[in-house]
Every structure is written in C-alpha cells, then in structure tokens.
Design an enzyme around this catalytic site. Sequence first.
Site, PDB file in Angstrom:
ATOM      1  N   ILE A   1       2.456   2.862   9.140  1.00  0.00           N
ATOM      2  CA  ILE A   1       3.619   3.675   9.531  1.00  0.00           C
ATOM      3  C   ILE A   1       4.882   2.804   9.498  1.00  0.00           C
ATOM      4  O   ILE A   1       4.796   1.583   9.431  1.00  0.00           O
ATOM      5  CB  ILE A   1       3.471   4.240  10.967  1.00  0.00           C
TER       6      ILE A   1
ATOM      7  N   ASP B   1      11.699   2.439  11.856  1.00  0.00           N
ATOM      8  CA  ASP B   1      12.784   1.507  11.547  1.00  0.00           C
ATOM      9  C   ASP B   1      13.906   1.531  12.578  1.00  0.00           C
ATOM     10  O   ASP B   1      14.277   2.593  13.103  1.00  0.00           O
ATOM     11  CB  ASP B   1      13.393   1.858  10.177  1.00  0.00           C
TER      12      ASP B   1
ATOM     13  N   GLY C   1      -0.547  10.137  -0.146  1.00  0.00           N
ATOM     14  CA  GLY C   1       0.203   8.965  -0.613  1.00  0.00           C
ATOM     15  C   GLY C   1      -0.669   7.973  -1.360  1.00  0.00           C
ATOM     16  O   GLY C   1      -1.551   8.343  -2.151  1.00  0.00           O
TER      17      GLY C   1
ATOM     18  N   GLN D   1      13.219  -7.266   5.451  1.00  0.00           N
ATOM     19  CA  GLN D   1      14.073  -6.106   5.183  1.00  0.00           C
ATOM     20  C   GLN D   1      14.837  -5.750   6.454  1.00  0.00           C
ATOM     21  O   GLN D   1      14.218  -5.573   7.511  1.00  0.00           O
ATOM     22  CB  GLN D   1      13.213  -4.908   4.743  1.00  0.00           C
TER      23      GLN D   1
ATOM     24  N   ASN E   1      -5.462   0.647   4.469  1.00  0.00           N
ATOM     25  CA  ASN E   1      -4.230   1.191   3.883  1.00  0.00           C
ATOM     26  C   ASN E   1      -3.332   1.904   4.905  1.00  0.00           C
ATOM     27  O   ASN E   1      -2.118   1.949   4.723  1.00  0.00           O
ATOM     28  CB  ASN E   1      -4.618   2.170   2.764  1.00  0.00           C
ATOM     29  N   ALA E   2      -3.909   2.452   5.979  1.00  0.00           N
ATOM     30  CA  ALA E   2      -3.108   3.264   6.918  1.00  0.00           C
ATOM     31  C   ALA E   2      -1.929   2.453   7.447  1.00  0.00           C
ATOM     32  O   ALA E   2      -2.065   1.282   7.791  1.00  0.00           O
ATOM     33  CB  ALA E   2      -3.982   3.721   8.084  1.00  0.00           C
TER      34      ALA E   2
ATOM     35  N   TYR F   1       8.565  -0.056  -3.615  1.00  0.00           N
ATOM     36  CA  TYR F   1       8.846   1.324  -3.202  1.00  0.00           C
ATOM     37  C   TYR F   1       8.129   2.318  -4.115  1.00  0.00           C
ATOM     38  O   TYR F   1       8.322   2.306  -5.325  1.00  0.00           O
ATOM     39  CB  TYR F   1      10.354   1.572  -3.210  1.00  0.00           C
TER      40      TYR F   1
ATOM     41  N   TYR G   1       7.982  -3.857  10.968  1.00  0.00           N
ATOM     42  CA  TYR G   1       7.145  -3.572   9.787  1.00  0.00           C
ATOM     43  C   TYR G   1       6.918  -4.856   8.971  1.00  0.00           C
ATOM     44  O   TYR G   1       5.793  -5.154   8.555  1.00  0.00           O
ATOM     45  CB  TYR G   1       7.872  -2.508   8.953  1.00  0.00           C
TER      46      TYR G   1
HETATM   47  P1  NDP Z   1       1.955   7.925   3.936  1.00  0.00           P
HETATM   48  O1  NDP Z   1       2.868   8.032   5.105  1.00  0.00           O
HETATM   49  O2  NDP Z   1       2.162   8.811   2.760  1.00  0.00           O
HETATM   50  O3  NDP Z   1       0.415   8.075   4.424  1.00  0.00           O
HETATM   51  C1  NDP Z   1      -0.022   7.293   5.473  1.00  0.00           C
HETATM   52  C2  NDP Z   1      -1.482   7.529   5.717  1.00  0.00           C
HETATM   53  O4  NDP Z   1      -1.902   6.676   6.804  1.00  0.00           O
HETATM   54  C3  NDP Z   1      -1.815   8.957   6.162  1.00  0.00           C
HETATM   55  O5  NDP Z   1      -3.094   9.327   5.705  1.00  0.00           O
HETATM   56  C4  NDP Z   1      -1.809   8.837   7.680  1.00  0.00           C
HETATM   57  O6  NDP Z   1      -2.597   9.818   8.339  1.00  0.00           O
HETATM   58  C5  NDP Z   1      -2.431   7.472   7.847  1.00  0.00           C
HETATM   59  N1  NDP Z   1      -2.124   6.901   9.151  1.00  0.00           N
HETATM   60  C6  NDP Z   1      -0.921   6.511   9.626  1.00  0.00           C
HETATM   61  N2  NDP Z   1      -1.051   6.051  10.895  1.00  0.00           N
HETATM   62  C7  NDP Z   1      -2.362   6.142  11.213  1.00  0.00           C
HETATM   63  C8  NDP Z   1      -3.122   5.843  12.360  1.00  0.00           C
HETATM   64  N3  NDP Z   1      -2.556   5.332  13.458  1.00  0.00           N
HETATM   65  N4  NDP Z   1      -4.439   6.070  12.339  1.00  0.00           N
HETATM   66  C9  NDP Z   1      -5.031   6.585  11.237  1.00  0.00           C
HETATM   67  N5  NDP Z   1      -4.382   6.898  10.121  1.00  0.00           N
HETATM   68  C10 NDP Z   1      -3.048   6.681  10.112  1.00  0.00           C
HETATM   69  O7  NDP Z   1       2.034   6.377   3.528  1.00  0.00           O
HETATM   70  P2  NDP Z   1       2.050   5.683   2.087  1.00  0.00           P
HETATM   71  O8  NDP Z   1       0.979   6.228   1.249  1.00  0.00           O
HETATM   72  O9  NDP Z   1       3.422   5.639   1.586  1.00  0.00           O
HETATM   73  O10 NDP Z   1       1.675   4.167   2.504  1.00  0.00           O
HETATM   74  C11 NDP Z   1       0.342   3.717   2.545  1.00  0.00           C
HETATM   75  C12 NDP Z   1       0.347   2.232   2.872  1.00  0.00           C
HETATM   76  O11 NDP Z   1       1.114   1.535   1.888  1.00  0.00           O
HETATM   77  C13 NDP Z   1       0.992   1.911   4.214  1.00  0.00           C
HETATM   78  O12 NDP Z   1       0.312   0.818   4.820  1.00  0.00           O
HETATM   79  C14 NDP Z   1       2.389   1.478   3.829  1.00  0.00           C
HETATM   80  O13 NDP Z   1       2.957   0.612   4.780  1.00  0.00           O
HETATM   81  C15 NDP Z   1       2.131   0.779   2.504  1.00  0.00           C
HETATM   82  N6  NDP Z   1       3.275   0.715   1.632  1.00  0.00           N
HETATM   83  C16 NDP Z   1       3.856   1.864   1.152  1.00  0.00           C
HETATM   84  C17 NDP Z   1       4.942   1.765   0.304  1.00  0.00           C
HETATM   85  C18 NDP Z   1       5.604   2.978  -0.259  1.00  0.00           C
HETATM   86  O14 NDP Z   1       6.600   2.814  -0.945  1.00  0.00           O
HETATM   87  N7  NDP Z   1       5.106   4.169  -0.043  1.00  0.00           N
HETATM   88  C19 NDP Z   1       5.515   0.467  -0.086  1.00  0.00           C
HETATM   89  C20 NDP Z   1       4.806  -0.654   0.470  1.00  0.00           C
HETATM   90  C21 NDP Z   1       3.733  -0.528   1.289  1.00  0.00           C
HETATM   91  P3  NDP Z   1      -1.917  11.215   8.844  1.00  0.00           P
HETATM   92  O15 NDP Z   1      -1.724  12.032   7.589  1.00  0.00           O
HETATM   93  O16 NDP Z   1      -2.931  11.793   9.777  1.00  0.00           O
HETATM   94  O17 NDP Z   1      -0.630  10.838   9.495  1.00  0.00           O
END
Ligand code: NDP
Length: 240
Positions: free
Chosen positions: A85, A88, A13, A141, A82-83, A179, A147
């Site tokens: 989840i 919802d 992502g 939201q 960045n990590a 998004y 979140y």
């Molecule tokens: P993805 O779900 O595609 O990827 C999330 C990443 O975070 C993965 O590498 C995942 O690891 C890691 N991760 C999640 N939880 C944990 C944890 N507890 N410990 C370590 N690593 C963790 O997310 P996005 O790329 O879509 O989003 C990235 C960031 O951007 C997030 O903070 C999200 O809230 C924010 N965001 C995203 C938007 C979107 O439209 N996509 C919009 C606004 C904000 P693993 O693969 O092991 O699960």
Amino acid sequence: MERLALVTGGTRGLGKAIALALRDRGCRVVATCRGEGLEAQRMEEECGIPVEYWDVADFEACRAGVARIRERLGPVEILVNNAGITADAAFHKMSEAQWWDVLRTNLGSMYNVTRQVIEDMRERRYGRIVNISSINGRKGQAGQSNYAAAKAGILGFTRSLALENASRNITVNAVAPGYCDTAMVAAVRPDVLQSIVAGIPVGRLGEPGDVARLVAFLADEAAGFVTGATFDVNGGQYMA
Ligand code: NDP
C-alpha cells in the site's frame, strides 16, 4: 505435480498479472487479498485461481491462512510477496498511522508471510521467493519516506534470506518496478503522473505483464543460480 505458488495481493494490478503468468506456466496458484470484492470474485470465477482473504500485516492471520493452504494443497514452493500500500505525506506532516500502516503492510508482511513457508522450503530443499520492492525504495521519493523505507528494507531482507538459504536450493530475489499502470498509480494526480511519464525513457508506464514475465522467470526451476539480486523494471527511469 505442478509447483504450488502463493501470490499475496494477487487479485489485481501487478499481483494479478503475476498470478496469471505463473498459472500459464503450469503452476498451481493461490492469490490473496484483504477483503472480498469484485476483483477477487473474478479471479476465482474467470481465472480459476482460488483466493484467500487475510491481512498480510497480521502475523496470526498469515499463519492461519498459510496453514489452510497447506492442508488443502500442500506446502508452498513459490512465494511472491507482492501485497503493498501507499499512504503518502511529507514526512513533517506524516502521522504515526501512515508510517506504521505502510511499514507493517509492506515490510512486516515479509516476515509474516515468509516465516510461514520457509521451514517447509528448507526441509524440502526447494523454494523460489520473489519480493516486490519499488523504484522508490532504490532512489527515494519525496512524500514517500514510509514507503521508501519499507521498500528499501525489502532489499536487505532479500539478500540476507538469500544467503541463509542458498545451500538449500531456495532462491530469494527482489523486483523493483517503476511506475506501472495499476490502481495504485491511478491514484496519483494527473499532472504529477504526466511529469512522471515524461521522465521515463521508454515513454510509457509499465504494464503489469512487464513485471509478471520477470517474476515468472525468477520463480522457475531454471533460475536456480539467480539469488540475492534486485531487478529494476522501470523503463530506464532509474539505473543503479
Ligand atoms: P494494487 O493497489 O493495484 O493492488 C494491491 C494488492 O495488494 C491488492 O490485491 C490488495 O488487496 C493487496 N493488499 C494491500 N494491502 C494488503 C494487506 N494488508 N493484506 C493483504 N493484501 C493486501 O497495487 P499494485 O499492483 O500497483 O502494486 C503491487 C505491488 O507492487 C505493491 O507492493 C507495490 O508497492 C509495488 N509497486 C507497484 C508499482 C506501481 O507502479 N503500480 C511500482 C512499484 C512497486 P485488496 O484488493 O483486498 O485491497
């Protein structure tokens, strides 16, 4: 030597695009994720970016993880928190687990990870920290009170940390994506997603690269006068 960057959730992502953008600009990059999987394997084998596995909601795991990186590669100079989840639910139906899982992962991680790198940055008088918030932390939201609370909390954290560390040449900024086309958004129901896209003035979802290019700018040495700011990258969907 090239700056050392740590990107949490950097295996897929937005995080993956950020890790690649930093690598392409000459940084040494380490990505993290929760568990081993195909994406992490690809990151190492195809992109040449080492991956560390730990839960950003777990302080002790973050301490041990960053210590391993420090020992192997040196102190982290660029941190991208960045990590994240989602879990919802309408608030009146939200379980305690849904509330705390999101708060611990999305907001608790700001403390857990940043605390491990800030002393080195202060001592060495250099650092770039970029925290990934969200459009929904800016505007709220329905179905995302957990979140939105976490993502809004990131903005206060960002400004406070920026104030505390500005004199040490450490900048701290937040990026609030709209998004974007990632697995997180692919989980949204198709009819809901269609109505979301209809509300984005540029007429499309964001691409991970749209966010990554801005993060790479903020992570650059040349961005030293930019701190405590929040940057919207949302195709015009929300203008604060
Ligand atoms: P993805 O779900 O595609 O990827 C999330 C990443 O975070 C993965 O590498 C995942 O690891 C890691 N991760 C999640 N939880 C944990 C944890 N507890 N410990 C370590 N690593 C963790 O997310 P996005 O790329 O879509 O989003 C990235 C960031 O951007 C997030 O903070 C999200 O809230 C924010 N965001 C995203 C938007 C979107 O439209 N996509 C919009 C606004 C904000 P693993 O693969 O092991 O699960």
